[in-house]
Design an enzyme around this catalytic site. Structure first.
Site, PDB file in Angstrom:
ATOM      1  N   GLU A  58       0.845  -1.200   0.000  1.00 21.12           N
ATOM      2  CA  GLU A  58       0.000   0.000   0.000  1.00 21.12           C
ATOM      3  C   GLU A  58       0.876   1.244   0.000  1.00 21.12           C
ATOM      4  O   GLU A  58       2.013   1.230   0.506  1.00 21.12           O
ATOM      5  CB  GLU A  58      -0.887  -0.015   1.256  1.00 21.12           C
ATOM      6  CG  GLU A  58      -1.815   1.191   1.370  1.00 21.12           C
ATOM      7  CD  GLU A  58      -2.921   1.022   2.407  1.00 21.12           C
ATOM      8  OE1 GLU A  58      -2.836   0.073   3.215  1.00 21.12           O
ATOM      9  OE2 GLU A  58      -3.869   1.832   2.395  1.00 21.12           O
ATOM     10  N   ASN A 205     -12.436  -1.366  -0.857  1.00 20.20           N
ATOM     11  CA  ASN A 205     -11.685  -1.875   0.302  1.00 20.20           C
ATOM     12  C   ASN A 205     -12.350  -1.377   1.581  1.00 20.20           C
ATOM     13  O   ASN A 205     -12.546  -0.163   1.742  1.00 20.20           O
ATOM     14  CB  ASN A 205     -10.233  -1.363   0.267  1.00 20.20           C
ATOM     15  CG  ASN A 205      -9.481  -1.716   1.539  1.00 20.20           C
ATOM     16  OD1 ASN A 205      -9.034  -2.849   1.706  1.00 20.20           O
ATOM     17  ND2 ASN A 205      -9.349  -0.763   2.452  1.00 20.20           N
ATOM     18  N   GLU A 206     -12.694  -2.286   2.437  1.00 17.43           N
ATOM     19  CA  GLU A 206     -13.263  -1.918   3.742  1.00 17.43           C
ATOM     20  C   GLU A 206     -14.261  -0.766   3.602  1.00 17.43           C
ATOM     21  O   GLU A 206     -14.153   0.263   4.281  1.00 17.43           O
ATOM     22  CB  GLU A 206     -12.148  -1.574   4.746  1.00 17.43           C
ATOM     23  CG  GLU A 206     -11.254  -2.764   5.034  1.00 17.43           C
ATOM     24  CD  GLU A 206     -10.342  -2.589   6.243  1.00 17.43           C
ATOM     25  OE1 GLU A 206     -10.359  -1.518   6.870  1.00 17.43           O
ATOM     26  OE2 GLU A 206      -9.617  -3.546   6.557  1.00 17.43           O
ATOM     27  N   TYR A 282      -7.035  -9.042  11.375  1.00 12.87           N
ATOM     28  CA  TYR A 282      -5.719  -8.751  11.953  1.00 12.87           C
ATOM     29  C   TYR A 282      -5.563  -9.407  13.318  1.00 12.87           C
ATOM     30  O   TYR A 282      -6.544  -9.608  14.044  1.00 12.87           O
ATOM     31  CB  TYR A 282      -5.524  -7.234  12.078  1.00 12.87           C
ATOM     32  CG  TYR A 282      -5.214  -6.580  10.740  1.00 12.87           C
ATOM     33  CD1 TYR A 282      -3.915  -6.593  10.248  1.00 12.87           C
ATOM     34  CD2 TYR A 282      -6.211  -5.987   9.976  1.00 12.87           C
ATOM     35  CE1 TYR A 282      -3.612  -6.013   9.024  1.00 12.87           C
ATOM     36  CE2 TYR A 282      -5.912  -5.404   8.747  1.00 12.87           C
ATOM     37  CZ  TYR A 282      -4.617  -5.420   8.271  1.00 12.87           C
ATOM     38  OH  TYR A 282      -4.312  -4.860   7.063  1.00 12.87           O
ATOM     39  N   GLU A 338      -6.244  -9.194   3.593  1.00 10.39           N
ATOM     40  CA  GLU A 338      -5.435  -8.457   4.581  1.00 10.39           C
ATOM     41  C   GLU A 338      -5.429  -9.256   5.864  1.00 10.39           C
ATOM     42  O   GLU A 338      -6.490  -9.525   6.439  1.00 10.39           O
ATOM     43  CB  GLU A 338      -6.000  -7.056   4.867  1.00 10.39           C
ATOM     44  CG  GLU A 338      -5.705  -6.047   3.794  1.00 10.39           C
ATOM     45  CD  GLU A 338      -6.119  -4.630   4.164  1.00 10.39           C
ATOM     46  OE1 GLU A 338      -6.134  -4.295   5.368  1.00 10.39           O
ATOM     47  OE2 GLU A 338      -6.454  -3.867   3.240  1.00 10.39           O
ATOM     48  N   GLN A 387       1.968  -6.084   5.779  1.00 11.71           N
ATOM     49  CA  GLN A 387       2.156  -5.781   4.365  1.00 11.71           C
ATOM     50  C   GLN A 387       3.554  -6.216   3.937  1.00 11.71           C
ATOM     51  O   GLN A 387       4.350  -6.621   4.766  1.00 11.71           O
ATOM     52  CB  GLN A 387       1.930  -4.308   4.105  1.00 11.71           C
ATOM     53  CG  GLN A 387       0.513  -3.848   4.435  1.00 11.71           C
ATOM     54  CD  GLN A 387       0.203  -2.445   3.914  1.00 11.71           C
ATOM     55  OE1 GLN A 387       0.991  -1.818   3.214  1.00 11.71           O
ATOM     56  NE2 GLN A 387      -0.981  -1.940   4.296  1.00 11.71           N
TER      57      GLN A 387
HETATM   58  O1  AHR Z   1      -3.077  -2.516   6.293  1.00  7.86           O
HETATM   59  C1  AHR Z   1      -3.372  -1.285   6.865  1.00  7.86           C
HETATM   60  C2  AHR Z   1      -4.836  -0.915   6.746  1.00  7.86           C
HETATM   61  O2  AHR Z   1      -5.604  -1.833   7.448  1.00  7.86           O
HETATM   62  C3  AHR Z   1      -5.415  -0.949   5.358  1.00  7.86           C
HETATM   63  O3  AHR Z   1      -5.154   0.198   4.635  1.00  7.86           O
HETATM   64  C4  AHR Z   1      -6.878  -1.095   5.627  1.00  7.86           C
HETATM   65  O4  AHR Z   1      -7.550  -1.756   4.598  1.00  7.86           O
HETATM   66  C5  AHR Z   1      -6.924  -1.860   6.929  1.00  7.86           C
HETATM   67  O5  AHR Z   1      -7.774  -1.291   7.841  1.00  7.86           O
END
Ligand code: AHR
Length: 532
Positions: A58, A205-206, A282, A338, A387
């Site tokens: 990103e 995205n999100e 995450y 992600e 990432q």
């Molecule tokens: O990876 C960092 C961020 O986490 C990304 O930009 C977003 O999609 C997520 O919330």
């Protein structure tokens, strides 16, 4: 539960038995009792799509600028502005796809800012990540060049949040048209007459959050337009090479998006379709507000993080269950596009840059998540760790001309043989690792056969204190079991620019005797072994 295959089947004639000796806390009673893994070689599982080992880059911090792009005038060795050391490192782990340009950044990205002569690129503020200047020096052509140098498929995310359907449609035409349309001619004038190949297209995205805070119903109405009008015009992309469109799904516990997207898909009309739904999940050791340090932690933070990361199993299972209700034939794939450990930013760094160190804890987390994805290979087709360089759970860290490979990178290196291998059904009694009131499976394992028929095992000793002896009974075995093992002096051991080899794989072999193979796994270790 982790370690129990979704294909736990009755024992067939050909089985392997692995015995684990687990001498910790609750399992002390069973210290001398073997814990068995059973592998069913007669019932092949699904193919493990190599794209499960995908990357995510990103425009965030130094993830692109400095980490990938140094510019054509840089003294850092580069090819057309893209740093050579990073490309070589990614080629070595056969990085199968790269997702770009975001993340939250994707829903603020306007592709026209990043094409054409360097002096005409548009400078903006990166409002998502630290309000720093985004010079757009790294744009469409630079990214496509980067993916080509790595040998990776392209995973683009179009701007649904602040862009328009027309903007996305134009970007796709610019990239993929082989007819002499005005946009295709503009692409040729910018140096690329041939149409590009776009394998994956993320439709936003999100969008429940940074991508526009849309309700699921609102997003689906938008998404249908993007799915229809973002046409891939490259005539070479047909059949298995056709572009895969990925709708936004699950948000670590919120089912609305997946449910609504899949319901719409089931009732879809001819004019739109999707081939994937995303899941973002995450690993947060503590809370979003105070996640915990990425280095300099003890066993308590280790245990909390492992407990947190194992939630992925439940997330994938839950999203699969929703998808199965609308799509029992599994035509729509699950994209975990992600995932990774998200810790507090490195002290002194720009908090908007999401910089963190990467330790042996990250390596164990990487192995456990990749094992989950492999076990769910019948639905999970793509995954992208967050990432790739310098951001969150990175593969690679850079500092000016210097580059260091992280423990997470080494797990991806160990796991290359699993790319496109066939999952072998496996069940495992994993034992228990206990810290305070946290009890976790002590071990984890996955088995797969590669295209040449060789059997590969991934073996994880989660316990940070106690070695794990593993015995593989294979009647008649006279061959070898060799591979590599990754471990480190402590759970927060890490590589630095001055000490880049603190955590790196070492040769590892099993002992073969009377049809039995014995492996001694160090505490906090990940091993990958080829059984001949
Ligand atoms: O990876 C960092 C961020 O986490 C990304 O930009 C977003 O999609 C997520 O919330």
């Amino acid at each position: 539960m982790i370690g129990i295959s979704m294909t736990l089947r009755p024992l067939l004639a050909t089985t392997l038995a692995i015995a684990l000796i687990a001498p910790t806390a609750q399992a002390q009673v069973a210290a001398t009792s073997p814990i068995a893994i059973t592998i069913d070689l007669d019932t092949p599982g699904p193919t493990i799509n190599r794209n499960i080992f995908g990357q995510f880059a990103e425009h965030l911090g130094t993830g692109i600028y400095g980490g990938v792009w140094v510019g054509t005038d840089s003294p850092i060795p580069n090819v057309r502005g893209i740093r050579t050391d990073v490309v070589q490192a990614l080629r070595a782990i056969k990085a199968p796809n790269i997702r770009w340009p975001g993340g939250c950044f994707a829903d603020e990205y306007h592709w026209r800012d990043g094409i054409g002569p360097a002096e005409n690129r548009v400078a903006r503020l990166n409002a998502s990540w630290g309000n720093v200047i985004e010079p757009n020096s790294f744009g469409t052509h630079e990214f496509m060049d980067f993916a080509d140098q790595v040998g990776a498929e392209v995973f683009l995310s179009v701007n649904v949040g602040s862009g328009t359907v027309q903007e996305a449609a134009d970007w796709l035409e610019y990239l993929t048209a082989d007819q002499p349309t005005t946009l295709a001619q503009e692409r040729a004038a910018n140096g690329h007459p041939e149409p590009y190949k776009i394998k994956y297209l993320g439709l936003g995205n999100e969008n429940w959050g940074c991508g526009g805070a849309m309700s699921a119903d609102h997003y689906v109405e938008e998404m249908k337009q993007y799915a229809h009008y973002s046409r891939n015009l490259n005539p070479a992309q047909t059949g298995p090479d056709a572009m895969q469109r990925v709708a936004v799904g699950w948000d670590s516990g919120n089912e609305d998006y997946t449910e609504t997207v899949m319901q719409a898909w089931k009732d879809k009309v001819w004019s739109w379709d999707i081939e994937g739904v995303s899941l973002h999940g995450y690993t947060i050791p503590n809370s979003w507000e105070a996640k915990g340090p990425s280095v300099g932690f003890g066993e308590d933070e280790y245990a909390k993080a492992i407990k947190a990361t194992l939630k992925m199993e439940g997330w994938v299972t839950a999203q699969t269950a929703i998808m199965d209700r609308y799509d029992p034939d599994r035509k729509v794939a699950l994209y975990v596009d992600e995932w990774g450990l998200w810790a507090d930013p490195t002290p002194g760094s720009n908090p908007g840059f999401l910089q963190q160190q990467n330790t042996m804890r990250d390596a164990v987390i990487a192995a456990l998540n990749l094992n989950i994805f492999m076990r769910h290979a019948d639905r999970v087709q793509v995954a992208n760790i967050a990432q790739m360089v310098n951001v969150l759970q990175a593969m690679i860290l850079t500092d000016g001309p210097r580059m260091v490979l992280t423990p997470t990178y080494h797990v991806y290196d160990l796991y290359v043989p699993f790319q496109d291998a066939t999952l072998v059904p496996l069940s495992l009694g994993e034992g228990v690792y206990t810290f305070g009131d946290i009890s976790l499976p002590r071990s984890d394992a996955v088995a797969a056969r590669d295209k040449d028929g060789a059997l590969w095992l991934s073996l994880v000793n989660v316990d940070p204190n106690t070695p794990l002896t593993l015995t593989l009974r294979l009647p008649g075995a006279t061959g070898t079991a060799q591979g590599r093992l990754l471990t480190a002096p402590s759970v927060d051991s890490h590589n630095t620019f001055d000490s880049p080899d603190t955590v790196k794989p070492v040769a590892f072999a099993g002992r073969v005797s009377n049809g039995q193979m014995t492996f001694d796994l160090s505490p906090r270790s990940v091993a990958v072994v080829k059984v001949q």
